[in-house]
Write a protein that holds these residues in place. Structure first.
Motif, PDB file in Angstrom:
ATOM      1  N   VAL A   1       0.763  -1.287  -0.022  1.00  0.00           N
ATOM      2  CA  VAL A   1      -0.176  -0.135   0.171  1.00  0.00           C
ATOM      3  C   VAL A   1       1.248   1.124  -0.252  1.00  0.00           C
ATOM      4  CG1 VAL A   1      -1.644   1.186   1.235  1.00  0.00           C
ATOM      5  CG2 VAL A   1      -1.653  -0.948   0.890  1.00  0.00           C
TER       6      VAL A   1
ATOM      7  N   TYR B   1       0.404   4.123  -3.272  1.00  0.00           N
ATOM      8  CA  TYR B   1      -0.565   4.519  -2.900  1.00  0.00           C
ATOM      9  C   TYR B   1       0.456   6.215  -2.230  1.00  0.00           C
ATOM     10  CZ  TYR B   1      -4.920   2.178  -2.937  1.00  0.00           C
ATOM     11  OH  TYR B   1      -5.946   1.603  -3.022  1.00  0.00           O
TER      12      TYR B   1
ATOM     13  N   TYR C   1      -7.261  -1.266  -0.042  1.00  0.00           N
ATOM     14  CA  TYR C   1      -6.626  -1.761  -1.099  1.00  0.00           C
ATOM     15  C   TYR C   1      -6.991  -3.412  -1.722  1.00  0.00           C
ATOM     16  CZ  TYR C   1      -1.999  -3.252  -3.366  1.00  0.00           C
ATOM     17  OH  TYR C   1      -0.908  -4.303  -4.070  1.00  0.00           O
TER      18      TYR C   1
END
Length: 494
Positions: A311, A315, A400
């Motif tokens: 993640v 991101y 996610y």
């Protein structure tokens, strides 16, 4: 663990006489590695875990348990039955510092597919069974007595490894002079002292003791300031051990002197250059976790951390806070019942650059002063979230996962792992530390005097062993039916 070799050990005085030689050639070895591999990129994302096991023997008649100093023999047997006859054996066994210890890892690193999360616990179970199968009567392998449970990640490039090193370093606390050249404020076992990526530089607010000669040497050789000061800080320390056969080495093709210093700095994160002449890439090692009682728990913590790295990289999340605050968090994390009672500094806005994750409101992406970047939060808030305060790491992981193609079986496995983390963070389930304290406090022989008798120790370790083997339930630690997979319905709440 790091560098562990066999040879003829020198005495402490002999080792100290060679300390400058080790430091000098360790830096030369690092420079050879850096020059050869600094432009390497697009490596496949890989990861793996290391679990330390201790060997014990139960004396059921006298109600005692003792460490067994047969690590070398057990290790040799495991290697003879495994990797030496099958290079693709699913487990690898390595020595640890004590003769009562061994270390087990997966035979091959895990890759980037989500389905591999489904194999972690099976591999840990296989390791435990393999080790137990070569022990003598009444002997056992225990993880509850061990110190570290490490997860290592191979990044795509050196810059990605440095970025991941920094981001994970702020997560570490929430999961636990005379005749000398320097006055060193921290031990070798502590949290990191500097961030390595450019985005972390402004948060390096700790006075860093460095070897100035080494720093200047590295700068002249083209190493950037952040990496140069990191290495120059590690190399203020002397080697702890040295083998006679390992003094004079080929610096272009060996790295033992570099690893001698590097691997005896046991910090919460470790930045790991590739070994010479190998296809291994740039790596970071996440080191603060304590080994848990069961393979289920250990797998849950590994999967949680690995998912978090995915993640972070996907991101471009930002967990950075001043390192002085990370140090304060580490002090809080070591206090009794910190998971329920402690408050930790944590970044409020983790969605930098407009990378919006479900739960990260647009207000959180606004500009603010440095003093507004972080605040005190409970572990429950950090892990599970609190409306208007912080989205929570598990809700972000769920967001996610909703956007990934994950088969039902793997999704159920992950849900089960995250449920454990969620309930530990909220206090609904005990941590191992709290469970062990309460076990002793409630033991009929305990006299409230902080004295642990042989029989009390035996009772505790035997109970731990039964839980680890699946022979005893422990709902207050693991929940009811902890190892049963939930339904595959993606809307199942955690």
């Amino acid at each position: 663990m790091g560098l562990l070799s066999q040879g003829s050990p020198l005495s402490w005085e002999e080792t100290r006489r060679h300390a400058e030689h080790v430091r000098k050639h360790g830096i030369l070895q690092f420079l050879h590695i850096y020059r050869a591999l600094r432009d390497r990129h697009k490596d496949v994302l890989k990861w793996g875990d290391e679990v330390e096991y201790m060997l014990v023997k139960f004396d059921h008649e006298n109600k005692k348990v003792r460490l067994v100093l047969s690590g070398e023999e057990v290790l040799q047997t495991l290697q003879d039955k495994g990797e030496k006859i099958n290079p693709n054996h699913p487990t690898l066994w390595r020595p640890e510092y004590g003769s009562y210890m061994i270390e087990g890892t997966p035979g091959q690193p895990y890759g980037g597919t989500m389905s591999e999360f489904n194999t972690v616990q099976d591999n840990m179970r296989k390791r435990r069974q393999e080790a137990a199968s070569v022990l003598k009567e009444n002997e056992a392998v225990c993880t509850q007595l061990s110190f570290l449970h490490q997860v290592t990640f191979q990044a795509c490039s050196i810059s990605e490894a440095r970025y991941l090193y920094d981001q994970l370093a702020t997560i570490c606390p929430i999961v636990p002079l005379k005749n000398n050249h320097y006055r060193i404020s921290k031990s070798r076992y502590d949290s990191i002292d500097s961030y390595l990526s450019e985005c972390g530089e402004k948060y390096n607010d700790i006075d860093l003791t460095i070897d100035k000669d080494i720093y200047e040497h590295l700068i002249k050789e083209g190493i950037d300031h952040l990496l140069a000061q990191h290495i120059a800080h590690l190399f203020i320390r002397d080697p702890l051990t040295l083998f006679e056969e390992k003094i004079h080495l080929d610096d272009a093709n060996e790295s033992d002197h570099f690893e001698n210093i590097q691997s005896t700095n046991w910090q919460t994160m470790r930045f790991k250059p590739p070994p010479p002449n190998s296809d291994i890439g740039w790596r970071v090692e996440f080191r603060p976790m304590e080994v848990q009682l069961t393979d289920f728990e250990n797998s849950a913590y590994v999967v949680f951390v690995v998912l978090l790295t995915r993640v972070i990289l996907s991101y471009k999340l930002d967990f950075l806070i001043p390192l002085s605050k990370v140090d304060e968090n580490m002090k809080v994390a070591q206090k009794r019942d910190a998971v329920r009672q402690g408050m930790f500094y944590f970044r409020k806005d983790i969605c930098k650059g407009g990378n919006v994750v479900d739960g990260c409101s647009s207000a959180q992406n606004g500009t603010g002063t440095d003093t507004e970047e972080y605040t005190l939060m409970s572990i429950d808030t950090i892990i599970n979230g609190k409306e208007g305060i912080f989205p929570g790491l598990i809700p972000i992981l769920n967001s996610y996962l909703e956007n990934m193609e994950v088969d039902v079986d793997t999704r159920c496995t992950i849900l089960n792992y995250l449920k454990l983390i969620k309930k530990r963070a909220s206090g609904e389930l005990m941590t191992v530390a709290r469970w062990m304290r309460e076990f002793i406090a409630q033991h009929p022989d305990y006299k409230q005097d902080s004295v642990i008798t042989d029989e009390m120790n035996y009772s505790l370790i035997w109970k731990c062993n039964q839980i680890a083997q699946g022979q005893a339930e422990c709902p207050e630690l693991l929940g009811v039916g902890f190892n049963k997979k939930p339904s595959g319905n993606k809307t199942d709440p955690l």
